[in-house]
Design a protein around this motif. Sequence first.
Motif, PDB file in Angstrom:
ATOM      1  N   LEU A  39      29.006   5.546  80.941  1.00 16.14           N
ATOM      2  CA  LEU A  39      29.984   5.461  80.046  1.00 16.14           C
ATOM      3  C   LEU A  39      31.512   4.737  80.633  1.00 16.14           C
ATOM      4  CD1 LEU A  39      31.753   6.489  77.273  1.00 16.14           C
ATOM      5  CD2 LEU A  39      32.093   8.436  78.384  1.00 16.14           C
ATOM      6  N   ILE A  40      31.495   5.281  81.940  1.00 10.39           N
ATOM      7  CA  ILE A  40      32.717   4.902  82.847  1.00 10.39           C
ATOM      8  C   ILE A  40      32.555   3.270  83.055  1.00 10.39           C
ATOM      9  CG2 ILE A  40      33.973   4.924  84.807  1.00 10.39           C
ATOM     10  CD1 ILE A  40      34.440   7.359  82.735  1.00 10.39           C
ATOM     11  N   HIS A  41      31.420   3.065  83.264  1.00 11.47           N
ATOM     12  CA  HIS A  41      31.031   1.571  83.636  1.00 11.47           C
ATOM     13  C   HIS A  41      31.170   0.842  82.306  1.00 11.47           C
ATOM     14  CE1 HIS A  41      29.029  -1.910  85.058  1.00 11.47           C
ATOM     15  NE2 HIS A  41      28.411  -1.998  84.048  1.00 11.47           N
ATOM     16  N   ALA A  42      30.943   1.299  80.981  1.00 12.30           N
ATOM     17  CA  ALA A  42      31.287   0.391  79.844  1.00 12.30           C
ATOM     18  C   ALA A  42      32.794   0.279  79.603  1.00 12.30           C
ATOM     19  CB  ALA A  42      30.509   1.262  78.734  1.00 12.30           C
ATOM     20  N   ILE A  43      33.757   1.065  80.135  1.00 12.72           N
ATOM     21  CA  ILE A  43      35.073   0.985  79.970  1.00 12.72           C
ATOM     22  C   ILE A  43      35.539   0.012  80.903  1.00 12.72           C
ATOM     23  CG2 ILE A  43      37.335   2.189  79.772  1.00 12.72           C
ATOM     24  CD1 ILE A  43      35.616   4.580  78.944  1.00 12.72           C
ATOM     25  N   ILE A  44      35.196   0.233  82.390  1.00  9.65           N
ATOM     26  CA  ILE A  44      35.564  -0.364  83.296  1.00  9.65           C
ATOM     27  C   ILE A  44      34.360  -0.989  84.234  1.00  9.65           C
ATOM     28  CG2 ILE A  44      36.913  -0.307  85.656  1.00  9.65           C
ATOM     29  CD1 ILE A  44      38.159   2.297  84.373  1.00  9.65           C
ATOM     30  N   PRO A  45      34.055  -2.118  83.876  1.00  9.65           N
ATOM     31  CA  PRO A  45      32.687  -2.665  84.563  1.00  9.65           C
ATOM     32  C   PRO A  45      32.760  -2.868  86.220  1.00  9.65           C
ATOM     33  CG  PRO A  45      33.379  -4.186  82.504  1.00  9.65           C
ATOM     34  CD  PRO A  45      34.596  -3.064  82.829  1.00  9.65           C
ATOM     35  N   ALA A  46      33.588  -2.656  86.791  1.00  9.18           N
ATOM     36  CA  ALA A  46      33.542  -2.751  88.024  1.00  9.18           C
ATOM     37  C   ALA A  46      33.024  -1.112  88.642  1.00  9.18           C
ATOM     38  CB  ALA A  46      34.919  -3.189  88.716  1.00  9.18           C
ATOM     39  N   PHE A  47      33.232  -0.260  88.019  1.00 12.29           N
ATOM     40  CA  PHE A  47      33.109   1.111  88.330  1.00 12.29           C
ATOM     41  C   PHE A  47      31.499   1.523  88.019  1.00 12.29           C
ATOM     42  CE2 PHE A  47      37.406   2.902  88.033  1.00 12.29           C
ATOM     43  CZ  PHE A  47      37.897   2.239  88.796  1.00 12.29           C
ATOM     44  N   PHE A  48      30.831   2.009  89.099  1.00 16.85           N
ATOM     45  CA  PHE A  48      29.514   2.677  88.924  1.00 16.85           C
ATOM     46  C   PHE A  48      28.584   1.532  88.315  1.00 16.85           C
ATOM     47  CE2 PHE A  48      32.374   6.200  87.724  1.00 16.85           C
ATOM     48  CZ  PHE A  48      32.402   7.124  88.866  1.00 16.85           C
ATOM     49  N   GLU A  49      28.620   0.459  88.991  1.00 12.98           N
ATOM     50  CA  GLU A  49      27.806  -0.646  88.494  1.00 12.98           C
ATOM     51  C   GLU A  49      26.237  -0.389  88.643  1.00 12.98           C
ATOM     52  OE1 GLU A  49      28.596  -4.514  90.751  1.00 12.98           O
ATOM     53  OE2 GLU A  49      30.816  -3.951  90.430  1.00 12.98           O
ATOM     54  N   LYS A  50      25.859   0.327  89.439  1.00 10.41           N
ATOM     55  CA  LYS A  50      24.353   0.542  89.609  1.00 10.41           C
ATOM     56  C   LYS A  50      24.011   2.137  89.757  1.00 10.41           C
ATOM     57  CE  LYS A  50      23.619  -3.500  92.116  1.00 10.41           C
ATOM     58  NZ  LYS A  50      22.792  -4.329  93.172  1.00 10.41           N
ATOM     59  N   THR A  51      24.851   2.985  89.515  1.00  9.38           N
ATOM     60  CA  THR A  51      24.854   4.549  89.394  1.00  9.38           C
ATOM     61  C   THR A  51      23.867   4.901  88.528  1.00  9.38           C
ATOM     62  OG1 THR A  51      27.013   4.728  90.274  1.00  9.38           O
ATOM     63  CG2 THR A  51      26.076   6.779  89.462  1.00  9.38           C
ATOM     64  N   ALA A  52      24.154   4.606  87.203  1.00 13.72           N
ATOM     65  CA  ALA A  52      23.184   5.185  86.116  1.00 13.72           C
ATOM     66  C   ALA A  52      21.771   4.798  86.461  1.00 13.72           C
ATOM     67  CB  ALA A  52      23.575   4.746  84.768  1.00 13.72           C
ATOM     68  N   SER A  53      21.624   3.414  86.746  1.00 13.79           N
ATOM     69  CA  SER A  53      20.220   2.955  86.989  1.00 13.79           C
ATOM     70  C   SER A  53      19.517   3.324  88.209  1.00 13.79           C
ATOM     71  CB  SER A  53      20.017   1.293  86.995  1.00 13.79           C
ATOM     72  OG  SER A  53      21.076   0.975  88.020  1.00 13.79           O
TER      73      SER A  53
END
Length: 68
Positions: A39-53
């Motif tokens: 969710l955070i990555h969807a809003i700010i693409p530079a954050f959590f780039e690979k965390t969810a995956s």
Amino acid sequence: MYKKLFINHPQSVKETYFEHAQFALRFSSLLFLAAFAALIHAIIPAFFEKTASSIIAGLYHKTHNRGQ
């Protein structure tokens, strides 16, 4: 009926009911964490780039061929 609801599946992965509950709760927590990171990555693409995956890949590794 009790055995079908609470015993059969944990035994199929070689766990007690409480071991299975602990595993499932940890799994659920990590899924929520992955969803929040996405969710955070969807809003700010530079954050959590690979965390969810990375979390999902780790969960797959822990569950792939489990109980065999």
